[in-house]
Design an enzyme around this catalytic site. Structure first.
Site, PDB file in Angstrom:
ATOM      1  N   TYR A 141      20.244  32.597  23.092  1.00  0.00           N
ATOM      2  CA  TYR A 141      21.656  32.627  23.493  1.00  0.00           C
ATOM      3  C   TYR A 141      21.732  32.230  24.958  1.00  0.00           C
ATOM      4  CZ  TYR A 141      26.268  34.690  24.662  1.00  0.00           C
ATOM      5  OH  TYR A 141      27.561  34.897  25.100  1.00  0.00           O
ATOM      6  N   ASP A 236      16.193  29.317  30.762  1.00  0.00           N
ATOM      7  CA  ASP A 236      17.268  30.294  30.895  1.00  0.00           C
ATOM      8  C   ASP A 236      16.621  31.654  31.186  1.00  0.00           C
ATOM      9  OD1 ASP A 236      20.208  31.265  28.953  1.00  0.00           O
ATOM     10  OD2 ASP A 236      19.189  32.214  30.654  1.00  0.00           O
ATOM     11  N   LYS A 264      22.388  38.524  35.607  1.00  0.00           N
ATOM     12  CA  LYS A 264      21.987  39.925  35.411  1.00  0.00           C
ATOM     13  C   LYS A 264      21.381  40.560  36.663  1.00  0.00           C
ATOM     14  CE  LYS A 264      21.591  39.268  30.420  1.00  0.00           C
ATOM     15  NZ  LYS A 264      22.652  40.069  29.808  1.00  0.00           N
TER      16      LYS A 264
END
Ligand code: KE4
Length: 424
Positions: A141, A236, A264
């Site tokens: 994702y 990613d 994050k």
């Protein structure tokens, strides 16, 4: 505060009652609670419960909730205002910290979310290579940009199909989705169609189908094949950045990206994403170059203050062996509890991120992750919650440990697992 009443009101004002789907407990049943405060590894609910938290806001809180150094930095920034819409010193300091942690990142652009960062990195790769097709991996994702919400069509070679309503098939056709950890399929595609591939984007440790580490040689194969055909390798590292090592998966596995996506932990718990890479690529970005990307609150002073405070603690690298041991202890205890209960299981871990799958391991891709027993996970999740332990409310997410998870709470988690597994 009456949580049922709050949930009724939430459903009357917010689609599905939540501002991000996974929070609605759809995969595990029941109504979600409301969080009102947290400190360390403990999260408090509106109903007055205190839970040992392994969601950790889906990854950012590697130091634990409300770390005093982070709070102090944000409080100091807050007193000077919240956002200026002009360059601020914290953006420079945080960008320099990332340059120090990721040698492949010569320039960095900050955004508000990981989605924006991944979307812009792909746009940049297309502009730099003047090619259109993007390769991703099923089960990974990269945020909710249209081109990323696709799944492999029938047969990995065909173009992808949208995995969300509202994504035009034409957008999906520019993305090919392959099985994760299948170096052969990726190599074949890049050899046959490398000339049209702008980039390969991948989670170097998958965290969105549950934790699926890269098989030996997988990342190296992507690195070699992309270099051969002139496609960019986009790692990613929104989850793995500063998580699996201070320099992310690139440090842990020794594979350098052409473009890196971050988020994050970088924001220390405030909204912050970023993408970076070689200057010759990044300098195509406006205002230096023709690729447009922007954001009202990108790199805002509160988020950069939280990020700088967090990275300043992580940069000593002293925490990583400690987190590794916490992850090992929890994984070993969960495995033992499952063996005692005679439950088929696979505990998959990379550092302080892990997933307990109720299925035969090893789990190497989305297909094997989907074969695990989701009903058993839902019952296990509810059993753990009843015993004061909050797991991610989905079998396809990572459990996160923080510096604040002490041995006592880890052992309490293992005991709760032993009890929850009985009669599952
Ligand atoms: P955000 O737009 O949510 O900041 O980041 C998107 C993103 C990009 N790349 C990776 C590898 C990610 O894991 C994410 C976001 N992760 C999800 C769950 N693992 C966030 C939780 C949620 O969507 O509510």
């Amino acid at each position: 505060m009456n949580e049922r009443e709050l949930w009724r009101r939430a459903l009357a004002a917010i689609p599905g009652g939540v501002n991000s789907p996974v929070r609605a407990f759809g995969a595990v049943g029941g109504e979600p609670f409301f969080a009102v405060s947290a400190r360390g590894d403990r999260l408090r609910t509106a109903g007055g419960r205190e839970l040992v938290d392994y969601v950790c806001s889906w990854g950012p809180l590697i130091l634990g909730h409300a770390h005093p150094v982070v709070l102090a930095a944000v409080e100091e920034a807050l007193r000077k205002g919240t956002t200026f819409g002009m360059p601020s010193p914290g953006e420079v300091a945080l960008a320099e910290l990332v340059q120090g942690a990721f040698p492949s990142v010569e320039r960095l652009r900050m955004t508000g979310t990981g989605t924006e960062a991944a979307m812009a990195a792909v746009r940049l790769a297309r502009a730099f290579t003047r090619r259109e097709t993007v390769v991703k991996f099923s089960g990974c994702y990269h945020g909710h940009a249209d081109g990323m919400l696709v799944e492999a069509g029938s047969g990995a070679e065909t173009f992808s199909v949208p995995s969300s309503a509202g994504v035009p098939p034409s957008f999906a056709r520019a993305t090919v989705s392959l099985p994760y950890n299948d170096a052969g399929a990726a190599g074949a595609l890049l050899r046959e169609r490398g000339g049209e591939i702008a980039c390969v984007i991948v989670e170097p440790v998958a965290g969105n189908m549950g934790v699926v580490p890269p098989l030996p040689g997988f990342l190296e194969a992507l690195r070699d094949r992309t270099r051969e055909c002139g496609a960019l390798l986009v790692l990613d590292e929104v989850i793995t950045g500063f998580r699996v090592a201070y320099g992310g998966a690139q440090e842990r596995f020794g594979v350098a990206a052409d473009l890196t996506v971050l988020g994050k932990i970088l924001g220390g718990g405030l909204p912050l994403g970023a993408f970076g890479g070689r200057a010759e690529i990044m300098d195509l970005l406006a205002p230096a170059g023709p690729v447009y990307q922007a954001g009202t609150l990108s790199g805002n002073p509160l988020a950069t203050a939280a990020g700088i405070a967090t990275l300043s603690i992580l940069s000593t690298r002293r925490l990583y062996p400690v987190l590794e041991e916490k992850g090992r202890r929890l994984a070993a205890g969960l495995g033992e509890a499952c063996r005692e209960a005679g439950v088929p299981h696979a505990v998959q871990r990379e550092g302080s991120m892990l997933t307990l799958f109720f299925g035969e391991g090893p789990i190497t891709d989305l297909e094997s992750a989907r074969a695990a027993d989701r009903g058993r996970f839902a019952r296990f999740f509810r059993g753990m919650l009843e015993r004061g332990v909050l797991l991610p409310p989905s079998p396809f997410e990572a459990w996160f440990l923080s510096a604040a998870h002490g041995d006592r709470d880890i052992d309490r988690t293992i005991d709760a697992a032993r009890e929850s597994l009985r009669g599952l």
